[in-house]
Design a protein around this motif. Structure first.
Motif, short mmCIF file in Angstrom:
data_model
loop_
_atom_site.label_atom_id
_atom_site.label_comp_id
_atom_site.label_asym_id
_atom_site.label_seq_id
_atom_site.Cartn_x
_atom_site.Cartn_y
_atom_site.Cartn_z
N ASP A 451 0.82 -1.22 0.00
CA ASP A 451 0.00 0.00 0.00
C ASP A 451 0.85 1.26 0.00
OD1 ASP A 451 -2.19 -1.61 0.03
OD2 ASP A 451 -2.68 -1.30 2.14
N ASN A 452 1.90 1.29 0.80
CA ASN A 452 2.75 2.47 0.92
C ASN A 452 4.21 2.09 0.71
OD1 ASN A 452 1.11 4.95 2.05
ND2 ASN A 452 0.30 3.15 3.12
N MET A 453 4.85 2.76 -0.23
CA MET A 453 6.24 2.47 -0.53
C MET A 453 7.02 3.77 -0.72
SD MET A 453 5.92 -0.85 -3.06
CE MET A 453 7.36 -1.66 -2.35
N ILE A 454 8.29 3.72 -0.43
CA ILE A 454 9.19 4.84 -0.69
C ILE A 454 10.16 4.40 -1.80
CG2 ILE A 454 10.92 6.41 0.24
CD1 ILE A 454 9.74 5.95 3.00
N PHE A 455 10.22 5.21 -2.85
CA PHE A 455 11.12 4.94 -3.98
C PHE A 455 12.25 5.96 -3.91
CE2 PHE A 455 12.29 6.06 -8.39
CZ PHE A 455 12.77 4.84 -8.83
N VAL A 456 13.49 5.47 -3.88
CA VAL A 456 14.64 6.36 -3.77
C VAL A 456 15.66 5.99 -4.85
CG1 VAL A 456 16.45 7.28 -2.27
CG2 VAL A 456 14.32 6.45 -1.27
N VAL A 457 16.13 7.01 -5.56
CA VAL A 457 17.24 6.85 -6.49
C VAL A 457 18.44 7.59 -5.89
CG1 VAL A 457 18.11 7.24 -8.82
CG2 VAL A 457 15.69 6.71 -8.46
N ASN A 458 19.57 6.90 -5.80
CA ASN A 458 20.75 7.51 -5.17
C ASN A 458 22.02 6.96 -5.80
OD1 ASN A 458 19.91 4.99 -3.54
ND2 ASN A 458 22.06 5.28 -2.95
N GLU A 459 23.13 7.58 -5.46
CA GLU A 459 24.42 7.05 -5.85
C GLU A 459 24.79 5.93 -4.88
OE1 GLU A 459 27.59 9.86 -6.77
OE2 GLU A 459 26.08 11.45 -6.74
N ASP A 460 25.33 4.85 -5.42
CA ASP A 460 25.66 3.68 -4.60
C ASP A 460 26.95 3.93 -3.82
OD1 ASP A 460 25.51 1.01 -3.65
OD2 ASP A 460 26.99 0.43 -5.16
N LEU A 461 26.79 4.58 -2.66
CA LEU A 461 27.93 4.90 -1.81
C LEU A 461 27.64 4.44 -0.38
CD1 LEU A 461 28.73 8.48 -3.15
CD2 LEU A 461 30.03 6.37 -3.59
N PRO A 462 28.65 4.15 0.41
CA PRO A 462 28.44 3.67 1.78
C PRO A 462 27.67 4.66 2.64
CG PRO A 462 30.71 3.29 1.07
CD PRO A 462 30.07 4.17 0.03
N GLY A 463 26.87 4.13 3.55
CA GLY A 463 26.18 4.96 4.53
C GLY A 463 24.73 5.26 4.22
N PHE A 464 24.33 5.10 2.96
CA PHE A 464 22.96 5.48 2.59
C PHE A 464 21.92 4.65 3.33
CE2 PHE A 464 19.33 4.24 -0.07
CZ PHE A 464 18.63 5.43 -0.02
N ILE A 465 22.08 3.33 3.32
CA ILE A 465 21.07 2.46 3.92
C ILE A 465 20.92 2.76 5.41
CG2 ILE A 465 20.45 0.07 4.44
CD1 ILE A 465 21.82 -0.74 1.84
N GLY A 466 22.02 2.94 6.09
CA GLY A 466 21.95 3.24 7.51
C GLY A 466 21.26 4.57 7.78
N ASN A 467 21.59 5.58 6.98
CA ASN A 467 20.97 6.89 7.17
C ASN A 467 19.46 6.83 6.90
OD1 ASN A 467 23.39 8.16 7.82
ND2 ASN A 467 23.85 8.67 5.67
N LEU A 468 19.08 6.10 5.85
CA LEU A 468 17.66 5.98 5.53
C LEU A 468 16.92 5.26 6.65
CD1 LEU A 468 15.28 6.25 3.62
CD2 LEU A 468 16.05 4.16 2.46
N GLY A 469 17.50 4.17 7.16
CA GLY A 469 16.86 3.44 8.25
C GLY A 469 16.73 4.29 9.50
N THR A 470 17.73 5.12 9.77
CA THR A 470 17.68 5.99 10.95
C THR A 470 16.54 6.99 10.84
OG1 THR A 470 20.06 5.77 11.31
CG2 THR A 470 18.97 7.68 12.30
N ILE A 471 16.37 7.59 9.66
CA ILE A 471 15.29 8.57 9.47
C ILE A 471 13.93 7.91 9.67
CG2 ILE A 471 14.12 9.99 7.74
CD1 ILE A 471 16.87 10.66 6.59
N LEU A 472 13.74 6.75 9.07
CA LEU A 472 12.45 6.08 9.19
C LEU A 472 12.19 5.62 10.62
CD1 LEU A 472 12.47 3.98 5.88
CD2 LEU A 472 11.31 6.15 6.33
N GLY A 473 13.22 5.10 11.27
CA GLY A 473 13.07 4.66 12.65
C GLY A 473 12.74 5.82 13.57
N SER A 474 13.41 6.94 13.38
CA SER A 474 13.16 8.11 14.23
C SER A 474 11.74 8.64 14.04
CB SER A 474 14.17 9.21 13.89
OG SER A 474 15.48 8.79 14.14
N ALA A 475 11.19 8.44 12.84
CA ALA A 475 9.82 8.89 12.57
C ALA A 475 8.77 7.87 13.00
CB ALA A 475 9.66 9.20 11.08
N GLY A 476 9.22 6.74 13.54
CA GLY A 476 8.29 5.71 13.98
C GLY A 476 7.65 4.94 12.84
#
Length: 525
Positions: A451-476
């Motif tokens: 039902d709900n998805m986030i689509f992200v296009v980015n450069e494949d560089l270290p740290g992105f997945i962790g940063n994305l997970g942190t933002i989503l986790g902080s937002a509950g």
């Protein structure tokens, strides 16, 4: 013999058409909700306008109901998902009142330009204030049309006949179609900057809600006129009030409001605002047109199984339906995915069918793709009229069947070419019929649509997945699935994240601010 209930005030011609086709019909107007629930179980069809509310409770009681026909465009009064789950076809008549609504917008523009209602009221009081009502000519003025679809294009035609200059903003308006109409296609900010009059003819969606707001008014000419005969909520009324008070807006003509019926509203106090009670479709001709159309469509379905202007069903024969059902879901997901990512005018759509999919009757699948592709900005489009809408907008649509079988036993690919880019998305069906996205922009990725998805296009560089997970986790926000794909190490990468719930705009903004992120979209299915 099928039996139909007409529960709203429709032209007598509707009842005559049903009876002439051998369908038993009752016309009972003004039923309460409880009365409708008590009676609806007797009927195979329900013909309505806007007064009857087809809610979950009504649908639950409608044990024999096969079709709901809305004489008009808007179906806000019908619970379409519940009707779909109950196997009830929901039809409307999207083109029956287009001319009437367009003419009302032109009439409102004339009325506010020449202050006709105000001058009429003054004259009736015996004031004869000839010097007070100094209007403006429409000739040579620039009309900005937001939404240049069926109704907007009629408004453009009428305005050009008045020797106005017409600029139009519509992401789905192709340059070729704009030339055919005789309008200049522009971006929204440029329309705000250039227009002397602005009229709205776009559906109310998440993307268009509040499109005319304080920021928009700041970009407009001093002394601009605003006309809204489309949907309440497109114009932020408190911001319009401030713009009227400051003189930024010289006058406004509104047929629709944020809250209807509009019995109280701050805009009522302004002498330079013309207000009508949602009369856009209120002419004898329009009422006859939509009544005749809905009766004919419902009779065709009840007697022959033919489907026209259905909002929740494609034109599918009884023989093809079981086999096509999982493919229809996949087609809607691919089209919806591409449509939500599309931000500029579409020039070309290529739909490829490979393996088992190539052996199917693909016409309803193509229609399902187009319907989902165009729906984000066009609430009246459906699987029946989507090919016609695409043709009217000069969108080239191609179907390609490949006999070969590649990595998957069955595959559908949708490639959309816009004014700025070409994007493709492909999907398949697993053995159990589950649909999967398997490729986006040539990048392999396997994901189930939720039902709900986030689509992200980015450069494949270290740290992105962790940063994305942190933002989503902080937002509950809980992550249901996390799917990744990349072009190559260090190159373009895609993340498709399924979320348990809606994603607030501020969260999307935080993701956009991450280093090396190129695009972020909240996708809803």
């Amino acid at each position: 013999m099928p039996k139909v209930l007409i529960s709203d005030d429709l032209s007598p011609l509707a009842k005559q058409i049903f009876e002439a086709r051998g369908i038993e019909v009752d016309q009972i107007v003004g039923l309460t909700k409880d009365e409708l629930i008590a009676k609806i179980g007797e009927y195979d069809g329900l013909a309505i306008r806007s007064a009857t509310k087809v809610t979950k409770d009504v649908i639950a009681a409608a044990t024999n109901l096969k079709v709901v026909g809305r004489a008009g465009i808007g179906v806000d009064n019908v619970d379409i998902p519940t009707a779909t789950g109950a196997g009830i076809v929901v039809m409307n008549t999207p083109f029956g009142n287009s001319i009437t609504t367009a003419e009302h917008a032109i009439a409102m523009m004339f009325a506010i330009a020449r202050e006709i209602p105000m001058a009429d009221a003054s004259t009736r009081l015996g004031k004869w204030e000839k010097n007070r009502f100094m209007g403006v000519e429409l000739t040579s003025k620039t009309l900005g049309i937001i939404g240049c679809g069926n109704i907007g294009s009629i408004v453009a035609e009428r305005a050009l006949g008045l020797r106005m200059k017409v600029v139009a903003f519509d992401p789905y308006l192709s340059p070729e179609r704009a030339v055919d109409l005789g309008v200049e296609k522009v971006e929204l900010d440029e329309l705000f900057r250039r227009a002397d009059f602005i009229t709205l003819h776009t559906p109310l969606t998440d993307g268009t809600r509040g499109v005319v707001n304080a920021a928009a008014f700041a970009k407009m000419k001093d002394g601009v006129f605003i006309i809204n005969c489309a949907r309440g909520g497109l114009v932020v009324e408190k911001d319009l009030k401030a713009a009227l008070e400051s003189g930024k807006v010289a006058g406004a003509a509104l047929d629709v409001f944020e809250v209807e019926p509009a019995k109280q509203n701050d805009l009522f106090a302004f002498e330079n605002v013309i207000l009508t009670p949602h009369l856009g479709a209120s002419t004898n001709e329009a009422q006859v047109n939509v009544a005749v159309q809905v009766a004919e469509q419902m009779a065709d379905y009840l007697l022959d199984g033919a489907v026209t202007n259905a909002l929740n069903m494609a034109s599918v024969s009884a023989e093809d339906a079981p086999r096509l059902r999982p493919y229809m879901k996949l087609a809607a997901q691919l089209g919806g995915f591409a449509g939500q990512l599309t931000e500029t005018g579409i020039k070309k759509v290529v739909i490829e069918y490979e393996g088992d999919a190539a052996q199917l009757n693909v016409r309803p699948l193509t229609a399902a793709v187009l319907e989902a592709l165009l729906r984000p900005l066009m609430d009246s489009v459906n699987m029946v009229n989507a090919p016609t809408v695409a043709k009217e907008r000069n969108i080239e649509v191609s179907e390609v069947k490949h006999d070969r079988e590649g990595d998957y036993h069955t595959l559908m690919r949708v490639t959309v070419t816009t004014e700025k880019q070409t994007r493709d998305i492909a999907g398949t069906l697993f053995a159990n019929g589950d649909a999967r996205i398997v490729q986006i922009k040539g990048i392999s990725i396997e994901a189930q649509v939720t039902d709900n998805m986030i689509f992200v296009v980015n450069e494949d560089l270290p740290g992105f997945i962790g940063n994305l997970g942190t933002i989503l986790g902080s937002a509950g926000l809980n992550i249901a699935t996390f799917n990744l794909g990349r072009e190559a190490a260090g190159k373009e990468a895609i993340a498709l994240v399924a979320i348990d719930g809606a994603v607030p705009q501020d969260v999307l903004g935080q993701i956009r601010s991450l280093p090396h992120v190129r695009q972020v979209k909240h996708l809803k299915f």
